[in-house]
Structure formats: C-alpha cells, structure tokens
Write a protein that holds these residues in place. Structure first.
Motif, PDB file in Angstrom:
ATOM      1  N   GLY A  54       0.779  -1.232   0.000  1.00 32.95           N
ATOM      2  CA  GLY A  54       0.000   0.000   0.000  1.00 32.95           C
ATOM      3  C   GLY A  54       0.812   1.284   0.000  1.00 32.95           C
ATOM      4  O   GLY A  54       0.231   2.372   0.026  1.00 32.95           O
ATOM      5  N   THR A  56       2.658   4.338  -1.528  1.00 34.58           N
ATOM      6  CA  THR A  56       2.392   5.034  -2.785  1.00 34.58           C
ATOM      7  C   THR A  56       3.454   6.095  -3.078  1.00 34.58           C
ATOM      8  O   THR A  56       4.134   6.599  -2.173  1.00 34.58           O
ATOM      9  N   THR A  67      -5.421   9.842  -7.054  1.00 36.99           N
ATOM     10  CA  THR A  67      -5.269   8.879  -5.974  1.00 36.99           C
ATOM     11  C   THR A  67      -5.163   7.479  -6.563  1.00 36.99           C
ATOM     12  O   THR A  67      -6.031   7.061  -7.332  1.00 36.99           O
ATOM     13  N   SER A  69      -4.959   3.380  -5.889  1.00 32.40           N
ATOM     14  CA  SER A  69      -5.364   2.379  -4.899  1.00 32.40           C
ATOM     15  C   SER A  69      -5.356   1.019  -5.568  1.00 32.40           C
ATOM     16  O   SER A  69      -5.234   0.921  -6.796  1.00 32.40           O
ATOM     17  N   ARG A  70      -5.469  -0.026  -4.775  1.00 31.58           N
ATOM     18  CA  ARG A  70      -5.467  -1.363  -5.353  1.00 31.58           C
ATOM     19  C   ARG A  70      -6.335  -2.304  -4.548  1.00 31.58           C
ATOM     20  O   ARG A  70      -6.556  -2.101  -3.353  1.00 31.58           O
TER      21      ARG A  70
END
Length: 113
Positions: A54, A56, A67, A69-70
């Motif tokens: 997580g 970044t 933004t 995200s995954r």
C-alpha cells in the motif's frame, strides 16, 4: 507472462474526473503496480505507483489531484483522477512490476479546456 487489461479512459472537460482501472492476470502477491503516461511528442513519465503493502508514490504534477489504490484480491489497480487539466491529456499505461515490467496497451485520456 502477465496480461494487463486497462479501462476507464475517455474525454472529459477540465475540472472533471475519471477513474482508470487495470486488472492483472498474475497472482504473484509481491509486486508493484502503477500508472505511467505519455503525451504526444513527450517521453513516458511516471504518474503514480503502489506497492503490494500500500505504499504510494506520485509525480509532483498530480499530487493532491490523483489517488492510486489497489484491490489485491482482484489484482487490480485504480487511478482516481480529479480536477483534471488539459496537460493531463495523454495515453495512460498500466505497469505491473515483478522481476521486470509488464505493460498494458494504454488508454487514452483527453481533457478539453
């Protein structure tokens, strides 16, 4: 071989939003995924990346607007793009990084002024 399927590009007016998605066929759990972009006549540049944990990293030009995200269970990475500017116009490429880089085919994002 890792296959990447991107979606979500399109045409939007300045100030608008788009959300890009990229699904990877791989099930390797330790990896980094992210987005690069390439505008006409320019080199491909990093937009944002996210590790499997997580963490970044963003290009300065998109900080505060984009933004990343995954969803690890889906091997999918997303890029939420807000407050889009004409200079964000480019082909956006998904990258999957695991002992080498695997690239998607790209999705066009066009921001009109």
């Amino acid at each position: 071989q890792v296959q990447l399927v991107e979606s979500g590009g399109g045409l939007v007016q300045a100030g608008g939003s788009l959300r890009l998605s990229c699904a990877a066929s791989s099930t390797f759990r330790i990896n980094t995924m992210g987005w690069y972009r390439q505008a006409p006549g320019k080199q491909r540049e990093l937009v944002a990346i996210i590790s499997d944990g997580g963490s970044t990293h963003y290009a300065d030009s998109v900080k505060g607007r984009f933004t990343i995200s995954r969803a690890n269970a889906k091997n999918t990475v997303y890029l939420q793009m807000n407050s889009l500017k004409p200079e964000d116009t480019a082909v956006y490429y998904c990258v999957y990084r695991y002992f080498g880089d695997y690239w998607g085919r790209g999705t066009q994002v066009t921001v009109s002024s």
